[in-house]
Design a protein around this motif. Structure first.
Motif, PDB file in Angstrom:
ATOM      1  N   SER A 183      -7.436   3.395   5.960  1.00 42.07           N
ATOM      2  CA  SER A 183      -6.456   3.256   4.766  1.00 42.07           C
ATOM      3  C   SER A 183      -6.887   4.067   3.625  1.00 42.07           C
ATOM      4  CB  SER A 183      -6.200   2.171   4.605  1.00 42.07           C
ATOM      5  OG  SER A 183      -5.593   1.335   5.603  1.00 42.07           O
ATOM      6  N   TRP A 184      -8.026   4.196   3.374  1.00 44.56           N
ATOM      7  CA  TRP A 184      -8.730   4.982   2.075  1.00 44.56           C
ATOM      8  C   TRP A 184     -10.149   5.596   2.562  1.00 44.56           C
ATOM      9  CZ3 TRP A 184      -5.252   3.441  -1.268  1.00 44.56           C
ATOM     10  CH2 TRP A 184      -4.446   2.181  -1.210  1.00 44.56           C
ATOM     11  N   ASN A 227      -2.382  12.005   2.860  1.00 48.55           N
ATOM     12  CA  ASN A 227      -1.673  10.671   2.683  1.00 48.55           C
ATOM     13  C   ASN A 227      -1.231  10.391   4.433  1.00 48.55           C
ATOM     14  OD1 ASN A 227      -1.015   8.223   1.949  1.00 48.55           O
ATOM     15  ND2 ASN A 227       1.351   9.039   1.717  1.00 48.55           N
ATOM     16  N   ARG A 285       0.866   3.928  -2.980  1.00 46.32           N
ATOM     17  CA  ARG A 285       0.441   5.757  -2.796  1.00 46.32           C
ATOM     18  C   ARG A 285       1.727   6.510  -3.385  1.00 46.32           C
ATOM     19  NH1 ARG A 285      -3.195   6.261   1.705  1.00 46.32           N
ATOM     20  NH2 ARG A 285      -4.015   4.217   2.299  1.00 46.32           N
ATOM     21  N   ASN A 317     -10.909   5.989  -2.258  1.00 45.13           N
ATOM     22  CA  ASN A 317      -9.790   6.760  -2.740  1.00 45.13           C
ATOM     23  C   ASN A 317      -8.929   6.955  -1.783  1.00 45.13           C
ATOM     24  OD1 ASN A 317     -12.465   8.711  -2.273  1.00 45.13           O
ATOM     25  ND2 ASN A 317     -10.609   9.748  -1.631  1.00 45.13           N
ATOM     26  N   LEU A 318      -7.737   7.733  -2.154  1.00 43.02           N
ATOM     27  CA  LEU A 318      -6.729   7.963  -1.272  1.00 43.02           C
ATOM     28  C   LEU A 318      -7.306   8.946  -0.205  1.00 43.02           C
ATOM     29  CD1 LEU A 318      -3.766   8.187  -3.545  1.00 43.02           C
ATOM     30  CD2 LEU A 318      -3.962   6.445  -2.110  1.00 43.02           C
ATOM     31  N   SER A 378       0.648  -1.183   0.051  1.00 39.78           N
ATOM     32  CA  SER A 378       0.002   0.225   0.062  1.00 39.78           C
ATOM     33  C   SER A 378       0.707   1.460  -0.005  1.00 39.78           C
ATOM     34  CB  SER A 378      -0.874   0.073   1.208  1.00 39.78           C
ATOM     35  OG  SER A 378      -1.934  -0.986   1.004  1.00 39.78           O
ATOM     36  N   ASN A 388      -5.368  13.745  -6.414  1.00 40.61           N
ATOM     37  CA  ASN A 388      -5.802  12.512  -6.804  1.00 40.61           C
ATOM     38  C   ASN A 388      -6.245  12.354  -7.989  1.00 40.61           C
ATOM     39  OD1 ASN A 388      -5.389  11.522  -4.058  1.00 40.61           O
ATOM     40  ND2 ASN A 388      -7.722  12.053  -3.477  1.00 40.61           N
TER      41      ASN A 388
END
Length: 543
Positions: free
Chosen positions: A239-240, A230, A9, A225-226, A5, A70
């Motif tokens: 995490s998302w 971050n 990223r 999505n991200l 992961s 993104n």
């Protein structure tokens, strides 16, 4: 969070920077892939319906950067509609004329060593893959794995290319919720995180389960999505991030999507977990009390519908676990005007020591009002004889083969704990291998076979088993029989604790249908699939 992961990223940040160099010249002042503000009122996807046995759609594949950097992706119709819901009937044809309008990136495949080069003859093997490549997978459908239908191993549509799909739905396709999304190995996670997905509905569920006849229906598509900035996942930090119908529910506020609804009315909700990586556990709470959810279909198959009576059986539950790619169709009763808080949550998921962080968070908030508008879509009110059952008799069949498969992970450089993770799905007795389209099939079977597979998880994070083209019947979990097995196309295999037996599921796969050819099975956490956790099965014609 896994090392994989972290690598993904970092790659997204690099890819976004590269895309920004092309974006202005490619799209001028236009803004493809529109998104909405957090806290917005629900917006239903546009519904497109087949007529005369056919649905024809023109799609362009587009991209842009959002305000957080993104990379977004989307399928857009010639009328400018993003990701419409495609309605067909059993036996229909779905014709999609796809144009890839992504700028040519000039970059190699996202994951080093994962480049796909088409090797079949003909136009299913366009050109060597790069980061602008796309194709479409018709997830859950029992469409053939052949060129111009649901072939994803070598079909590549590169920048500037056009391609026509002519997907034939079987006459016995179960009525329910399916979906479409890109399936280019190595960059499938990026495309789905970017939002390139939409729902397919095979209409006619009211014929199998009369409980839904005449009900208003909502299509609810949850994507991930991200997380902007971050941040390191943990605690309340997911995490998302997730969104509902392109309305974000972002960390840290987790502002839910607003859904106006008439009080104390029944509706059919079709919920698709179109996330690339996020596992969901849905629970509807009124004033913090969980409410009954009357499930009528899972993964496109009406529940309890394969017993020879051609009718479905509803299952009442208090929560619904949805792996990435899974779907649930269920009836809800809206809150009364006295209810102060009516919220659909996804509950915390323990994905294992190496897994992602999927914390409890709201998705939508129901706002009961006598003046609220009902959904535009309403299920037909009919008593037609349902179609023949595709999987009838499978539970009582004698399997023609028994196989054991397992998920596993290793660092690409065991001496370097920061090296990327390699992901495997392996037939017991074979050597683990990262997916490559030139690999020979890991499994060869024949049309008409009925096989029992036991799938173990030997890793310390959850994995989600998915196979293309067919459904399977869940028989056992961790060696214990499942009293009321369900026909699915995706099932979760929980993580291994590090000691004791490996968690497992046992499923019965139905190869009695017309599907022949090469197709794939894989983990549907797409970061894992891109990392190598996929293999090919070949179904030979019946003798």
């Amino acid at each position: 969070m896994s090392i994989h992961s972290q690598v993904i990223r970092r790659w997204f940040l690099f890819a976004g920077l590269a895309l920004s160099l092309f974006q202005v010249s490619a799209f001028g002042q236009s803004a493809p892939c529109p998104r909405y503000q957090a806290g917005s009122t629900i917006i239903e996807p546009k519904n497109l319906f087949s007529a005369g046995g056919k649905l024809e759609v023109d799609f362009t594949y587009q991209t842009r950067l959002d305000q957080f950097g993104n990379t977004l992706y989307c399928f857009t119709t010639s009328e400018g509609v993003e990701s419409p819901t495609l309605h067909v009937h059993p036996g229909d044809r779905l014709i999609i004329r796809l144009k890839n309008e992504l700028p040519s990136s000039g970059m190699p495949a996202a994951m080093p060593g994962m480049a796909v080069t088409g090797w079949h003859s003909g136009d299913c093997s366009s050109k060597p893959m790069d980061n602008s490549s796309v194709n479409i997978h018709y997830h859950g459908t029992n469409a053939p794995p052949v060129c111009h239908q649901d072939e994803v191993i070598t079909t590549l549509v590169n920048s500037g290319d056009s391609y026509e799909y002519d997907v034939h739905f079987p006459s016995d396709e179960p009525p329910g919720l399916y979906w479409y999304h890109p399936h280019i190995h190595g960059i499938s996670e990026a495309a789905v995180l970017g939002g390139a997905s939409g729902a397919i509905v095979v209409d006619g569920i009211e014929n199998v389960n009369p409980l839904v006849a005449g009900l208003p229906a909502r299509t609810l598509i949850i994507r991930d999505n991200l997380v902007p900035g971050n941040p390191t996942p943990g605690g309340a930090i997911p995490s998302w991030d997730i969104s509902l119908n392109y309305i974000p529910v972002p960390y840290p506020s987790f502002t839910p999507v607003v859904v106006p609804i008439k009080p104390q009315k029944k509706e059919l909700w079709r919920v698709l977990n179109a996330s690339a990586d996020t596992i969901l556990d849905l629970q509807l709470q009124y004033d913090h009390v969980s409410q009954p959810l009357t499930v009528v279909a899972l993964d496109g198959v009406p529940t309890g519908s394969q017993d020879g009576l051609r009718l479905g059986e509803a299952v009442v539950v208090k929560h619904i676990l949805l792996a990435p790619a899974s779907r649930a169709e269920f009836i809800v009763t809206s809150p009364s005007l006295k209810v102060k808080s009516a919220v659909l949550y996804t509950l915390n998921i323990d994905t294992g020591p190496d897994g992602d962080n999927d914390p409890t968070r709201p998705i939508l908030a129901l706002k009961a009002s006598s003046g609220a508008s009902e959904p535009q879509l309403r299920i037909a009110n009919t008593s037609s004889l349902p179609p023949a059952e595709r999987f009838f008799g499978l539970a009582d069949m004698m399997p023609t083969a028994h196989r054991k498969l397992y998920f596993s992970e290793v660092l690409s450089d065991p001496s370097n704990p920061n090296s990327p993770t390699n992901f495997y799905i392996t037939v017991d007795g074979q050597t683990p291998a990262i997916f490559d389209p030139s690999n020979p099939p890991a499994i060869v079977t024949r049309q008409g076979a009925v096989e029992d597979w036991t799938i173990e998880n030997r890793a310390q994070e959850n994995h989600e088993f998915h196979i293309h083209q067919i459904h399977f019947l869940v028989l056992e979990q961790n060696g214990q029989s499942v009293d009321q097995g369900q026909y699915l196309d995706t099932v979760q295999v929980p993580y291994w604790s590090g000691t004791g037996p490996y968690p497992s599921v046992k499923v019965r796969l139905d190869f009695r249908g017309p599907v022949v050819g090469d197709f794939v099975y894989h983990c549907h956490i797409l970061g894992h699939e891109d990392g190598g956790m996929m293999a090919i099965i070949r179904v030979l014609p019946a003798k």
